[in-house]
Motif scaffolding. Structure first.
Motif, PDB file in Angstrom:
ATOM      1  N   HIS A 110      12.553   7.950  66.722  1.00 28.45           N
ATOM      2  CA  HIS A 110      12.022   8.462  65.412  1.00 28.45           C
ATOM      3  C   HIS A 110      12.261  10.113  66.997  1.00 28.45           C
ATOM      4  O   HIS A 110      12.996  10.755  66.632  1.00 28.45           O
ATOM      5  CB  HIS A 110      10.011   8.983  66.450  1.00 28.45           C
ATOM      6  N   SER A 111      12.556   9.707  68.084  1.00 30.03           N
ATOM      7  CA  SER A 111      13.212  10.896  69.037  1.00 30.03           C
ATOM      8  C   SER A 111      14.297  10.657  68.582  1.00 30.03           C
ATOM      9  O   SER A 111      15.416  12.005  68.630  1.00 30.03           O
ATOM     10  CB  SER A 111      12.894  10.283  70.280  1.00 30.03           C
ATOM     11  N   ILE A 112      15.506  10.074  68.384  1.00 37.26           N
ATOM     12  CA  ILE A 112      17.234  10.111  67.857  1.00 37.26           C
ATOM     13  C   ILE A 112      16.926  11.290  66.767  1.00 37.26           C
ATOM     14  O   ILE A 112      16.978  11.942  66.065  1.00 37.26           O
ATOM     15  CB  ILE A 112      17.375   8.366  67.483  1.00 37.26           C
ATOM     16  N   SER A 113      15.751  10.672  65.576  1.00 38.97           N
ATOM     17  CA  SER A 113      15.849  10.727  64.339  1.00 38.97           C
ATOM     18  C   SER A 113      15.608  12.737  64.124  1.00 38.97           C
ATOM     19  O   SER A 113      16.416  12.996  63.225  1.00 38.97           O
ATOM     20  CB  SER A 113      14.660  10.512  63.223  1.00 38.97           C
ATOM     21  N   ALA A 114      14.415  12.963  65.427  1.00 37.89           N
ATOM     22  CA  ALA A 114      14.767  14.479  65.776  1.00 37.89           C
ATOM     23  C   ALA A 114      15.351  14.958  66.175  1.00 37.89           C
ATOM     24  O   ALA A 114      16.333  16.247  66.509  1.00 37.89           O
ATOM     25  CB  ALA A 114      13.261  14.433  65.750  1.00 37.89           C
ATOM     26  N   ALA A 115      16.243  14.150  66.809  1.00 42.33           N
ATOM     27  CA  ALA A 115      16.877  15.088  67.503  1.00 42.33           C
ATOM     28  C   ALA A 115      18.506  15.667  67.405  1.00 42.33           C
ATOM     29  O   ALA A 115      19.429  16.697  68.141  1.00 42.33           O
ATOM     30  CB  ALA A 115      17.366  15.150  68.872  1.00 42.33           C
ATOM     31  N   ILE A 116      18.972  14.346  66.618  1.00 43.57           N
ATOM     32  CA  ILE A 116      20.168  14.160  65.817  1.00 43.57           C
ATOM     33  C   ILE A 116      20.652  15.266  65.022  1.00 43.57           C
ATOM     34  O   ILE A 116      21.724  16.350  64.957  1.00 43.57           O
ATOM     35  CB  ILE A 116      20.911  13.219  65.364  1.00 43.57           C
ATOM     36  N   GLU A 117      19.739  17.003  64.233  1.00 42.15           N
ATOM     37  CA  GLU A 117      20.376  17.920  63.562  1.00 42.15           C
ATOM     38  C   GLU A 117      21.011  17.609  62.203  1.00 42.15           C
ATOM     39  O   GLU A 117      22.233  17.943  62.814  1.00 42.15           O
ATOM     40  CB  GLU A 117      21.136  18.898  64.366  1.00 42.15           C
ATOM     41  N   ASP A 118      20.640  16.338  61.911  1.00 40.22           N
ATOM     42  CA  ASP A 118      21.618  15.875  60.290  1.00 40.22           C
ATOM     43  C   ASP A 118      20.909  14.723  59.812  1.00 40.22           C
ATOM     44  O   ASP A 118      19.646  14.139  60.383  1.00 40.22           O
ATOM     45  CB  ASP A 118      23.280  14.870  60.828  1.00 40.22           C
ATOM     46  N   SER A 119      21.199  14.455  58.722  1.00 40.65           N
ATOM     47  CA  SER A 119      20.438  13.681  58.254  1.00 40.65           C
ATOM     48  C   SER A 119      21.517  12.895  56.904  1.00 40.65           C
ATOM     49  O   SER A 119      22.136  13.536  56.374  1.00 40.65           O
ATOM     50  CB  SER A 119      19.666  14.823  56.879  1.00 40.65           C
ATOM     51  N   LYS A 166       7.101  11.065  59.838  1.00 39.02           N
ATOM     52  CA  LYS A 166       8.214  11.515  59.429  1.00 39.02           C
ATOM     53  C   LYS A 166       9.633  11.361  59.965  1.00 39.02           C
ATOM     54  O   LYS A 166       9.580  11.224  61.246  1.00 39.02           O
ATOM     55  CB  LYS A 166       7.546  13.064  59.446  1.00 39.02           C
ATOM     56  N   MET A 167      10.804  10.940  58.955  1.00 40.16           N
ATOM     57  CA  MET A 167      12.099  10.873  60.170  1.00 40.16           C
ATOM     58  C   MET A 167      13.055  12.116  59.133  1.00 40.16           C
ATOM     59  O   MET A 167      13.759  11.614  58.836  1.00 40.16           O
ATOM     60  CB  MET A 167      12.428   9.293  59.889  1.00 40.16           C
ATOM     61  N   PRO A 168      13.123  13.026  60.261  1.00 45.40           N
ATOM     62  CA  PRO A 168      14.189  13.740  59.332  1.00 45.40           C
ATOM     63  C   PRO A 168      15.618  13.751  59.488  1.00 45.40           C
ATOM     64  O   PRO A 168      15.882  13.827  58.490  1.00 45.40           O
ATOM     65  CB  PRO A 168      13.410  15.006  61.026  1.00 45.40           C
ATOM     66  N   ALA A 169      16.375  12.592  60.109  1.00 44.42           N
ATOM     67  CA  ALA A 169      16.793  11.879  59.545  1.00 44.42           C
ATOM     68  C   ALA A 169      17.510  11.327  58.647  1.00 44.42           C
ATOM     69  O   ALA A 169      18.329  10.466  58.037  1.00 44.42           O
ATOM     70  CB  ALA A 169      17.952  11.257  60.523  1.00 44.42           C
ATOM     71  N   LEU A 170      16.121  10.745  58.060  1.00 48.89           N
ATOM     72  CA  LEU A 170      16.469   9.945  57.451  1.00 48.89           C
ATOM     73  C   LEU A 170      16.639   9.955  55.316  1.00 48.89           C
ATOM     74  O   LEU A 170      16.156   9.203  54.664  1.00 48.89           O
ATOM     75  CB  LEU A 170      15.542   8.561  57.767  1.00 48.89           C
TER      76      LEU A 170
END
Length: 364
Positions: A157-166, A222-226
């Protein structure tokens, strides 16, 4: 276990590299440029293009990775040798007897790979990942442990939230393969979906480590990058997907994927086997867990990777009582004729890393 001939191991390594190169080239057109961005004292590469006159950036990876850094400098020179790689895949499957995924499974993984899942540090897990280990290790593994009807993917989750891409919308990606795919509302909150299923009951699921209390295991994360997908939190998963490795799935011209390190997969399966339900489906899954774990341990021992195995084993063992209980229970499920080999391999590995096997309940 039979080793894959050195000729085919070399061929697999070449395919792996060429598939990675081709995927990198196809991700980034010559119309854009690479830029570095600093975040929390680390620098990351992003690829920038203009969409409707506005700059849009796509995450590439950490600038500390020499492999990525080198390709950033030379990406314009990379060529897509699709036809040649198809021949390599065909040779490895037909002549070296390395496993290929069932075609629909391969198409699903390829679609998500092309969409950027592994670039965004997703990890292929479960039996589909296990199918990749014979080529990676150069050892033929039991085909009976490779049957599956789903595909599982994980991301921190920390990666999904940090990479600013999806990713693009996951359901759109899956519907492009099979329009009968639908999202399955999560039981804790119908607004989220961690699973997607088609009319043939093939299921795609997204997972993320649960490093908090057990109450979170029933919720969707919730996974911002997925691409709109959520993920199911699971215990022990952080151990599995820590420090994953890159390899190639033998599908069509080769699909670049990221999978757990084999030694972590083996230890994780021992733990997971101890958590299966005591009913018919649970017994079937447990048997498969144990077969995969024991086979990978044997392969790691045969390829003289005792130390890698022992490092993963010791890390898991030292995480606490529930981890030790899971490992011990998992080991007890292994058939007697295989358990001796597994435990002996662990003892040799622990000795190699200067650990006393008696501290891990593995006295001779």
């Amino acid at each position: 276990m039979k080793e894959v001939d050195i000729v085919y191991r070399t061929m697999f390594a070449e395919l792996d590299q060429r598939t990675f190169d081709a995927a990198f080239a196809s991700d980034f057109s010559s119309d854009g440029l690479f830029v570095k961005q600093k975040s929390k004292n680390q620098e990351f590469w992003y690829f920038q293009t203009n969409v409707d006159g506005k700059p849009v950036r796509k995450y590439v990876g950490p600038s500390s990775s020499k492999e990525i850094d080198d390709r950033v400098k030379t990406f314009k020179e990379l060529k897509n040798d699709l036809k040649s790689r198809r021949k390599l895949v065909s040779t490895l499957v037909r002549n070296a007897y390395l496993p290929a995924p069932e075609r629909f499974t391969g198409d699903v993984v390829a679609a998500l790979s092309n969409a950027g899942l592994f670039r965004l540090r997703g990890v292929l897990v479960g039996t589909v990942a296990y199918q990749c280990y014979p080529g990676l290790l150069g050892i033929r593994l039991p085909s009976t442990a490779m049957q599956t009807g789903d595909a599982d993917f994980a991301q921190f989750h920390s990666i999904s939230a940090a990479i600013e891409d999806s990713l693009p919308p996951i359901l759109d990606v899956l519907k492009a393969i099979d329009p009968t795919f639908r999202d399955i509302p999560h039981q804790s909150d119908g607004k989220f979906s961690t699973q997607f299923e088609n009319a043939g009951k093939f299921r795609v699921e997204f997972l993320t480590p649960n490093t908090g209390s057990e109450e979170y295991s029933g919720r969707a994360a919730k996974m911002p990058a997925l691409g709109g997908a959520a993920a199911q939190p699971l215990g022990f998963l952080d151990f599995l997907i820590q420090d994953p490795v890159r390899t190639v799935m033998l599908h069509k011209s080769g699909v670049p994927v990221t999978v757990p390190a084999a030694e972590r997969y083996a230890v994780h399966k021992l733990i997971v086997s101890s958590r299966r339900r005591n009913d018919a489906p649970g017994y079937t899954k447990r048997a498969k867990d144990i077969l995969q774990a024991a086979s990978l341990v044997e392969a790691l021992v045969q390829t003289r990777r005792h130390g890698d195995l022992a490092m993963a084993f010791a890390e898991a063992w030292n995480r606490g009582p529930s981890w030790r209980e899971g490992i011990s229970t998992g080991l007890s499920y292994i058939e007697d004729n295989k358990r001796g080999l597994v435990e002996d391999g662990l003892r040799k590995g622990l000795l190699e890393i200067d650990e006393d096997s008696r501290d891990f309940s593995l006295a001779s």
